[in-house]
Motif scaffolding. Structure first.
Motif, PDB file in Angstrom:
ATOM      1  N   ASN A 105      71.708  -5.045 -30.617  1.00 11.81           N
ATOM      2  CA  ASN A 105      71.674  -4.539 -29.433  1.00 11.81           C
ATOM      3  C   ASN A 105      72.978  -4.556 -28.306  1.00 11.81           C
ATOM      4  OD1 ASN A 105      70.419  -6.090 -27.770  1.00 11.81           O
ATOM      5  ND2 ASN A 105      68.639  -6.269 -29.745  1.00 11.81           N
ATOM      6  N   GLU A 106      72.285  -3.761 -26.954  1.00  7.81           N
ATOM      7  CA  GLU A 106      72.973  -3.761 -25.952  1.00  7.81           C
ATOM      8  C   GLU A 106      72.180  -4.776 -24.740  1.00  7.81           C
ATOM      9  OE1 GLU A 106      75.563  -1.287 -22.472  1.00  7.81           O
ATOM     10  OE2 GLU A 106      75.973  -0.680 -24.996  1.00  7.81           O
ATOM     11  N   PRO A 107      72.279  -5.586 -24.796  1.00  4.85           N
ATOM     12  CA  PRO A 107      70.618  -6.134 -22.961  1.00  4.85           C
ATOM     13  C   PRO A 107      70.777  -5.224 -22.262  1.00  4.85           C
ATOM     14  CG  PRO A 107      71.683  -7.720 -24.308  1.00  4.85           C
ATOM     15  CD  PRO A 107      72.759  -6.445 -24.558  1.00  4.85           C
ATOM     16  N   ARG A 108      69.692  -4.713 -21.633  1.00  9.50           N
ATOM     17  CA  ARG A 108      69.608  -3.576 -20.727  1.00  9.50           C
ATOM     18  C   ARG A 108      69.680  -4.700 -18.975  1.00  9.50           C
ATOM     19  NH1 ARG A 108      63.310  -2.997 -21.734  1.00  9.50           N
ATOM     20  NH2 ARG A 108      63.704  -2.798 -23.679  1.00  9.50           N
ATOM     21  N   TYR A 109      69.911  -4.183 -18.405  1.00 15.02           N
ATOM     22  CA  TYR A 109      70.074  -4.910 -17.097  1.00 15.02           C
ATOM     23  C   TYR A 109      68.491  -4.558 -15.731  1.00 15.02           C
ATOM     24  CZ  TYR A 109      75.192  -4.171 -17.224  1.00 15.02           C
ATOM     25  OH  TYR A 109      76.053  -4.477 -17.455  1.00 15.02           O
TER      26      TYR A 109
ATOM     27  N   ALA B  97      62.503 -11.632 -16.191  1.00 16.02           N
ATOM     28  CA  ALA B  97      62.515  -9.747 -15.514  1.00 16.02           C
ATOM     29  C   ALA B  97      62.871  -8.833 -16.851  1.00 16.02           C
ATOM     30  CB  ALA B  97      63.590  -9.493 -14.326  1.00 16.02           C
ATOM     31  N   MET B  98      63.768  -8.693 -17.721  1.00 15.67           N
ATOM     32  CA  MET B  98      64.116  -8.448 -18.930  1.00 15.67           C
ATOM     33  C   MET B  98      63.029  -7.570 -19.174  1.00 15.67           C
ATOM     34  SD  MET B  98      67.213 -10.260 -20.550  1.00 15.67           S
ATOM     35  CE  MET B  98      67.264  -8.986 -21.954  1.00 15.67           C
ATOM     36  N   GLY B  99      61.831  -8.204 -19.510  1.00 20.74           N
ATOM     37  CA  GLY B  99      61.195  -7.878 -20.213  1.00 20.74           C
ATOM     38  C   GLY B  99      59.521  -8.982 -20.566  1.00 20.74           C
ATOM     39  N   ALA B 100      59.941 -10.220 -21.226  1.00 26.32           N
ATOM     40  CA  ALA B 100      59.295 -10.908 -21.415  1.00 26.32           C
ATOM     41  C   ALA B 100      58.091 -11.669 -20.562  1.00 26.32           C
ATOM     42  CB  ALA B 100      60.026 -12.377 -21.502  1.00 26.32           C
ATOM     43  N   ASP B 101      56.708 -11.873 -21.306  1.00 25.55           N
ATOM     44  CA  ASP B 101      55.161 -11.596 -21.049  1.00 25.55           C
ATOM     45  C   ASP B 101      55.261 -13.381 -19.780  1.00 25.55           C
ATOM     46  OD1 ASP B 101      53.858  -9.543 -21.858  1.00 25.55           O
ATOM     47  OD2 ASP B 101      55.035  -9.822 -23.179  1.00 25.55           O
TER      48      ASP B 101
ATOM     49  N   ILE C 231      70.812 -11.174 -25.626  1.00 23.51           N
ATOM     50  CA  ILE C 231      70.713  -9.969 -27.162  1.00 23.51           C
ATOM     51  C   ILE C 231      69.248 -10.530 -27.273  1.00 23.51           C
ATOM     52  CG2 ILE C 231      71.417  -9.437 -29.548  1.00 23.51           C
ATOM     53  CD1 ILE C 231      74.267  -9.768 -28.729  1.00 23.51           C
ATOM     54  N   ALA C 232      68.741 -11.900 -28.019  1.00 23.31           N
ATOM     55  CA  ALA C 232      67.569 -11.962 -28.351  1.00 23.31           C
ATOM     56  C   ALA C 232      66.574 -11.750 -27.902  1.00 23.31           C
ATOM     57  CB  ALA C 232      67.256 -13.330 -28.842  1.00 23.31           C
ATOM     58  N   ILE C 233      66.269 -11.949 -26.467  1.00 30.11           N
ATOM     59  CA  ILE C 233      65.342 -11.673 -25.214  1.00 30.11           C
ATOM     60  C   ILE C 233      64.938 -10.246 -25.372  1.00 30.11           C
ATOM     61  CG2 ILE C 233      64.633 -10.917 -22.846  1.00 30.11           C
ATOM     62  CD1 ILE C 233      63.633 -13.455 -23.843  1.00 30.11           C
ATOM     63  N   GLU C 234      66.662  -9.295 -25.502  1.00 28.39           N
ATOM     64  CA  GLU C 234      66.074  -7.812 -25.815  1.00 28.39           C
ATOM     65  C   GLU C 234      65.472  -7.592 -27.138  1.00 28.39           C
ATOM     66  OE1 GLU C 234      65.987  -3.861 -25.012  1.00 28.39           O
ATOM     67  OE2 GLU C 234      66.686  -5.380 -23.729  1.00 28.39           O
TER      68      GLU C 234
END
Length: 254
Positions: free
Chosen positions: A187-191, A79-83, A43-46
């Motif tokens: 939030n709801e984390p993405r796949y 893969a979720m979007g972190a750089d 959730i934090a990453i999202e």
């Protein structure tokens, strides 16, 4: 203002796995057991990635403390979007003794090193349920903290955070830089999609040890015994309220 955001991602035993106590009663069985990212850290990453998508954040850095396998958790975050990622290597035999204070000290050092503006952490990890790392990190940095966040909005140089508290919801404002801990309903984390998983393999993960940051990870306490919770006794059905009251009186409950 674009923010550099650090996010902690912990590798834990998957929430769907039935935990088994080790024969030596000093921990739980981890060998051959499925691990995944701590759900609150997902959730934090999202949320950090969403801040980047809104042009509020300029970079999201995923950080994990643990053995070599912790890199898999960082790759998931990438893969979720972190750089990019930072892996603070902790030997497998020592990771069980890693305490929230140790992690908070590591996070505080990385904040200084990375010149971060915001730290987002899961409110707790599902393995130890300590719920302390975010608060300790804020204290070490002397930064404002907004824990149990269920909504985050950016205003001029501030964050407006809706918090989940016992009595309902509380809305606070904190000045940046700050530490935020993510609650379940944020939030709801993405796949992670296959293309993003492939891209994540090319993103950089820096490796270092806690000693490189000047952090001593010597344990402050010793685990003496780990035991399964007591087996719950089977319930009984009663025919009416009078019988229920009688049984409760006989059991000394009322």
């Amino acid at each position: 203002m674009s923010l550099r955001v650090l996010v902690g991602v912990k590798r834990v035993i998957d929430y769907a796995v039935k935990i088994r106590v080790r024969p030596d009663k000093l921990g739980v069985v981890t060998d051959g057991v499925k691990h995944s990212m701590n759900p609150f850290d997902e959730i934090a990453i999202e949320e950090a990635v969403r801040l980047k998508e809104k042009k509020i954040a300029k970079e999201v850095v995923a950080i994990s403390c643990g053995p070599t396998q912790a890199q898999e958790t960082i790759r998931t975050a990438l893969a979720m979007g972190a750089d990019r990622g930072i892996h603070v290597e902790i030997p497998a035999k020592e990771v069980e003794k890693l305490e929230p204070l140790h992690v908070a000290k590591i996070m505080a050092k990385l904040v200084e090193q990375e010149k971060a503006d915001l730290v987002v952490l899961g409110k707790q990890a599902i393995d130890d349920d300590s719920n302390a790392t975010a608060q300790m990190t804020a204290a070490l940095l002397d930064w404002p903290q907004a824990t149990f966040a269920s909504k985050i909005e950016k205003t001029d140089g501030e964050l407006q955070v809706t918090r989940e508290v016992d009595g309902g919801l509380e809305i606070i404002k904190v000045k940046l830089p700050a530490v935020v801990s993510a609650d379940l309903r944020l939030n709801e984390p993405r796949y992670a999609t296959l293309p993003n998983i492939m891209k994540a393999k090319k993103k950089k993960i820096a490796k270092m040890k806690a000693a490189d940051l000047g952090v001593d990870t010597s344990p402050h306490f010793e685990v003496l015994d780990v035991a399964d919770p007591p087996v719950r006794e089977a319930g009984i059905k009663v025919e009416d309220v009078d019988t229920l009251v009688t049984k409760l009186k006989d059991a000394g409950r009322i």
